[in-house]
Design an enzyme around this catalytic site. Structure first.
Site, short mmCIF file in Angstrom:
data_model
loop_
_atom_site.label_atom_id
_atom_site.label_comp_id
_atom_site.label_asym_id
_atom_site.label_seq_id
_atom_site.Cartn_x
_atom_site.Cartn_y
_atom_site.Cartn_z
N TRP A 74 0.82 -1.21 0.00
CA TRP A 74 0.00 0.00 0.00
C TRP A 74 0.85 1.25 0.00
O TRP A 74 0.52 2.25 -0.66
CB TRP A 74 -1.00 -0.01 1.15
N LYS B 285 -12.39 -2.03 6.37
CA LYS B 285 -11.61 -2.95 7.19
C LYS B 285 -12.06 -2.92 8.65
O LYS B 285 -12.56 -3.89 9.16
CB LYS B 285 -10.12 -2.64 7.05
N ASP C 259 -1.88 6.53 6.34
CA ASP C 259 -2.93 5.68 5.76
C ASP C 259 -3.27 4.62 6.80
O ASP C 259 -2.59 3.60 6.90
CB ASP C 259 -2.42 5.04 4.46
C1 LIG Z 1 -7.36 -1.64 1.64
C2 LIG Z 1 -6.29 -0.61 1.75
C3 LIG Z 1 -6.19 0.44 0.82
C4 LIG Z 1 -7.11 0.56 -0.37
O1 LIG Z 1 -8.37 0.91 0.04
P1 LIG Z 1 -9.57 1.22 -0.99
O2 LIG Z 1 -10.61 1.71 -0.08
O3 LIG Z 1 -9.89 -0.09 -1.66
O4 LIG Z 1 -9.09 2.22 -1.96
C5 LIG Z 1 -5.20 1.37 1.02
N1 LIG Z 1 -4.35 1.31 2.05
C6 LIG Z 1 -4.43 0.30 2.97
C7 LIG Z 1 -3.47 0.29 4.11
C8 LIG Z 1 -5.39 -0.67 2.84
O5 LIG Z 1 -5.46 -1.67 3.74
#
Ligand SMILES: *Cc1c(COP(=O)(O)O)cnc(C)c1O
Length: 360
Positions: A102, A196, A172
């Protein structure tokens, strides 16, 4: 019908009390004559849901007043672009820490807008650890520093918050927000896709210090401007109303559970049990530096990969589902977010021990 223990990395399990309340309120929310999904986002019923959800999130995370909380769409992936568009503020460079898949995506998107200095990368060790504070090579002219506190795919989590001086720290937190208390004031901006650890897909939470917004790069689309969303209370356009409502129920559930201090205790206990089960066996393995092991995503491999499919099939018959690892890592991955009850992790480790006894 029995609900399975779903170890999916996302969209992931939601707390059962939340689903039950949503079920009860599905046909009619509080004498409104309609489902939340049918309400005008500007009507007083939905406004009360939206306001309460924000208030509860602020309470749970102890968000200071000088931070805006935005309920957006587009996922964390849109934030990979929105962050540089809004936070460069005339600058031409940003520092990024690369700790996994990511981080890499965030970096490649940022490169469309600025020069990226990779302040540290753990790619040489296949993303099985995080860099030490002393190894961060930050640049003096960076507009901000970006990192990924929890790498969902590799199962690597920072055990510390990087010290970045007076630069805004951008995180993030898609797979870790709300798993434990954080000090929001150490961050300039926090973002997370909801699917998540927060709620259903379709909602993206952004928490941003208010002095950082309002200076987008030329050509920034209106929908990518944090200041517009902040000014309009995340209702510049139609927000993801039902996902916002469900996230609000999750925030209430977190309060009922005892808040993030309690969640941290439970989450650490769940993760320790699983890592301990892996470590004492010679059949299961997790490659991550014990200092940097994720509380939320636990990848592990079997000593006999030819048994992967059998493991998955037999786990499924025990009501333990979606354990297949990410295709880039292989093996298994158990995502054990807030909504995964401790009984789910207990059932998983029981199954793992039995499977090892049978086939190991
Ligand atoms: C799942 C995830 C993403 C992507 O998320 P989307 O909502 O599908 O764009 C980005 N960063 C991390 C750390 C993730 O776990």
């Amino acid at each position: 019908m029995a609900r399975a223990y779903n170890f999916s990395a996302g969209p992931a399990m939601l707390p059962e009390p939340v689903l039950r309340q949503a079920q009860e309120e599905m046909l009619e929310w509080h004498k409104s004559g309609m489902c939340v999904a049918e309400m005008s986002h500007r009507g007083k019923d939905f406004m009360s849901i939206a306001t309460q959800a924000e208030a509860d999130l602020r309470e749970v995370l102890e968000i200071p007043d000088n931070y805006k909380v935005l309920f957006l769409q587009g996922g964390a992936s849109s934030q990979f672009a929105m962050v540089p568009m809004n936070l460069l503020r005339g600058g031409e460079r940003a520092d990024y820490i690369n700790t996994g898949a990511w981080s890499k995506k965030a970096i490649s998107e940022a490169k469309r807008y600025c020069a990226v200095n990779v302040a540290a990368t753990t790619e040489a060790s296949k993303f099985t650890r995080v860099p030490a504070q002393a190894d961060l090579k930050l640049t003096s002219d960076a507009a901000y520093v970006h990192y990924t506190p929890n790498e969902t795919i590799e199962g690597v989590e920072f055990p510390y918050v990087p010290e970045v001086g007076d630069k805004p720290l951008v995180a993030d937190m898609s797979s870790t927000l709300l798993s434990r208390p954080i000090e929001v004031s150490r961050f300039g901006l926090i973002y997370a896709g909801a699917q998540k650890n927060i709620g259903p897909a379709g909602l993206t939470i952004v928490i941003v210090r208010d002095d950082l917004i309002g200076q987008t790069i030329p050509g920034t689309p209106t929908m990518f401007d944090y200041a517009i969303h902040a000014k309009e209370g995340s209702m510049y356009n139609t927000p993801p109303t039902y996902a916002w409502y469900l996230a609000g129920l999750v925030f209430k559930w977190l309060k009922d559970m005892g808040g993030l201090d309690t969640m941290a205790v439970i989450n650490e206990r769940k993760a320790e049990l699983l890592y301990e089960t892996i470590d004492v066996s010679s059949f299961y393995a997790n490659p991550v530096d014990p200092e940097a092991r994720s509380w939320m995503n636990v990848p592990f491999t079997l000593a006999k990969p030819e048994l992967d499919d059998t493991f998955l099939a037999e786990a499924k018959t025990e009501g333990l589902i979606t354990l297949k690892g990410h295709r880039s890592v292989g093996g298994m991955r158990a995502s054990i977010y807030n909504a995964m009850p401790e009984t789910g992790v207990l059932a998983l480790v029981d199954f793992m021990r039995e499977f090892e006894r049978k086939y190991g």
